[in-house]
Design a protein around this motif. Structure first.
Motif, PDB file in Angstrom:
ATOM      1  N   GLU A 128     -35.897 -22.519 -31.858  1.00 27.72           N
ATOM      2  CA  GLU A 128     -36.323 -23.328 -30.712  1.00 27.72           C
ATOM      3  C   GLU A 128     -36.505 -22.384 -29.525  1.00 27.72           C
ATOM      4  N   TYR A 129     -37.761 -22.172 -29.129  1.00 29.01           N
ATOM      5  CA  TYR A 129     -38.042 -21.246 -28.034  1.00 29.01           C
ATOM      6  C   TYR A 129     -37.836 -21.925 -26.694  1.00 29.01           C
ATOM      7  N   GLY A 130     -37.516 -21.106 -25.684  1.00 28.26           N
ATOM      8  CA  GLY A 130     -37.292 -21.617 -24.350  1.00 28.26           C
ATOM      9  C   GLY A 130     -38.591 -21.938 -23.642  1.00 28.26           C
ATOM     10  N   SER A 131     -38.476 -22.325 -22.398  1.00 28.97           N
ATOM     11  CA  SER A 131     -39.643 -22.710 -21.604  1.00 28.97           C
ATOM     12  C   SER A 131     -40.606 -21.540 -21.497  1.00 28.97           C
ATOM     13  N   GLY A 132     -41.895 -21.841 -21.526  1.00 27.46           N
ATOM     14  CA  GLY A 132     -42.921 -20.820 -21.427  1.00 27.46           C
ATOM     15  C   GLY A 132     -43.468 -20.375 -22.761  1.00 27.46           C
ATOM     16  N   THR A 133     -42.785 -20.735 -23.849  1.00 27.69           N
ATOM     17  CA  THR A 133     -43.271 -20.404 -25.192  1.00 27.69           C
ATOM     18  C   THR A 133     -43.345 -21.698 -25.972  1.00 27.69           C
ATOM     19  N   ASN A 134     -44.516 -22.295 -25.997  1.00 32.05           N
ATOM     20  CA  ASN A 134     -44.698 -23.629 -26.552  1.00 32.05           C
ATOM     21  C   ASN A 134     -44.937 -23.552 -28.062  1.00 32.05           C
ATOM     22  N   MET A 135     -43.909 -23.064 -28.779  1.00 33.60           N
ATOM     23  CA  MET A 135     -44.026 -22.796 -30.197  1.00 33.60           C
ATOM     24  C   MET A 135     -42.697 -23.103 -30.878  1.00 33.60           C
ATOM     25  N   LEU A 136     -42.762 -23.407 -32.163  1.00 32.51           N
ATOM     26  CA  LEU A 136     -41.571 -23.719 -32.941  1.00 32.51           C
ATOM     27  C   LEU A 136     -41.735 -23.123 -34.329  1.00 32.51           C
ATOM     28  N   VAL A 137     -40.655 -22.549 -34.860  1.00 30.18           N
ATOM     29  CA  VAL A 137     -40.624 -22.108 -36.253  1.00 30.18           C
ATOM     30  C   VAL A 137     -39.480 -22.852 -36.923  1.00 30.18           C
ATOM     31  N   VAL A 138     -39.775 -23.523 -38.047  1.00 26.79           N
ATOM     32  CA  VAL A 138     -38.764 -24.358 -38.676  1.00 26.79           C
ATOM     33  C   VAL A 138     -38.952 -24.358 -40.190  1.00 26.79           C
ATOM     34  N   SER A 139     -37.841 -24.435 -40.907  1.00 24.12           N
ATOM     35  CA  SER A 139     -37.881 -24.599 -42.353  1.00 24.12           C
ATOM     36  C   SER A 139     -36.988 -25.768 -42.743  1.00 24.12           C
ATOM     37  N   ASN A 140     -37.510 -26.650 -43.591  1.00 21.30           N
ATOM     38  CA  ASN A 140     -36.719 -27.781 -44.078  1.00 21.30           C
ATOM     39  C   ASN A 140     -36.111 -27.495 -45.445  1.00 21.30           C
TER      40      ASN A 140
ATOM     41  N   THR B  31     -42.605 -23.468 -41.574  1.00 20.12           N
ATOM     42  CA  THR B  31     -43.685 -23.998 -40.740  1.00 20.12           C
ATOM     43  C   THR B  31     -43.645 -23.366 -39.365  1.00 20.12           C
ATOM     44  N   LEU B  32     -44.809 -22.921 -38.902  1.00 20.18           N
ATOM     45  CA  LEU B  32     -44.980 -22.446 -37.538  1.00 20.18           C
ATOM     46  C   LEU B  32     -45.842 -23.463 -36.815  1.00 20.18           C
ATOM     47  N   VAL B  33     -45.304 -24.023 -35.736  1.00 17.41           N
ATOM     48  CA  VAL B  33     -46.001 -25.043 -34.956  1.00 17.41           C
ATOM     49  C   VAL B  33     -46.327 -24.456 -33.586  1.00 17.41           C
ATOM     50  N   ASP B  34     -47.604 -24.364 -33.278  1.00 15.09           N
ATOM     51  CA  ASP B  34     -48.059 -23.862 -31.985  1.00 15.09           C
ATOM     52  C   ASP B  34     -48.604 -25.047 -31.182  1.00 15.09           C
TER      53      ASP B  34
END
Length: 222
Positions: free
Chosen positions: A86-98, A103-106
């Motif tokens: 979970e990236y902080g403010s200013g980096t509107n991106m998420l990397v997650v694995s279930n 998954t990389l969500v931009d």
């Protein structure tokens, strides 16, 4: 696209794939040729056991690319195979694995990229018979309290190389704490991830490893 976000995309995926590939017990069926080899295997086994001993973990992370661009965020891990950057403010991106796919969500460009775990070193999480020595080798360090493991899949050079650093810590599961790693991708782009403020054993809901798909929310009504 934010230039910092752009430079983060591949390295964080490479780094994650390598780190989680290590989270499988190494096979001990291969005969060892020397005391040095036995020592290296013992250290690799310790690192693997330490990662597998983690049920849940949260840690703050700092990620730095080769140009010195730095972003911060929080990592959440739940074994087996679930993780969230979970990236902080200013980096509107998420990397997650279930546990099934990475998954990389931009959210900046409403783009989602997914990789089946079975097509990466993450496949090791799903196949307990795989020998972790295919991926991990112990590197020399000047400090006996530090274990350095280089992780690479020789059959998939596009994933690059990741070096994971563990430090002796009696309060960490397995007695070792993963403190940082360095990812070098196939274009020699270096990314360093440092962890701090480790917390273990908290309740983490599986919903943590879901994400909002920006492609759906951005569609206009028909």
């Amino acid at each position: 696209m934010n230039p910092v976000t752009k430079t983060l995309r591949k390295p964080i995926v490479v780094a994650f794939a390598g780190a989680m590939a290590l989270a499988l017990p190494a096979s001990l069926a291969v005969p060892l040729a020397s005391a040095s080899a036995q020592s290296n295997t013992s250290q690799l086994d310790r690192a693997v056991r330490a990662l597998r001993a983690i049920t849940t973990m949260k840690a703050d992370f700092t990620q730095t690319d080769r140009s010195g661009n730095t972003v911060n965020g929080e990592l959440t891990l739940k074994n087996p195979g679930k993780i969230r950057f979970e990236y902080g403010s200013g980096t509107n991106m998420l990397v997650v694995s279930n546990g099934d796919a990475l998954t990389l969500v931009d959210y900046e460009v409403n783009q989602v990229e997914r990789w089946p775990i079975s097509n990466s070193p993450l496949g090791a999480l799903l196949d307990p018979s795989r020998d972790m020595r295919r991926y991990g080798t112990v590197q020399r360090t000047a400090n006996s309290d530090v274990i350095s493991i280089e992780v690479a899949d020789p059959n998939k050079p596009e994933y690059g190389t990741i070096t994971l650093i563990f430090v002796e810590n009696a309060r960490a599961p397995g007695g070792l704490q993963l403190t940082n790693w360095v990812a070098l991708d196939s274009q020699n782009q270096r990314t360093t991830v440092r962890l701090r403020n480790h917390r273990y054993g908290m309740a983490v809901a599986d919903s943590t490893f879901r994400y909002r798909d920006p492609r759906r929310s951005s569609r206009r009504p028909g």
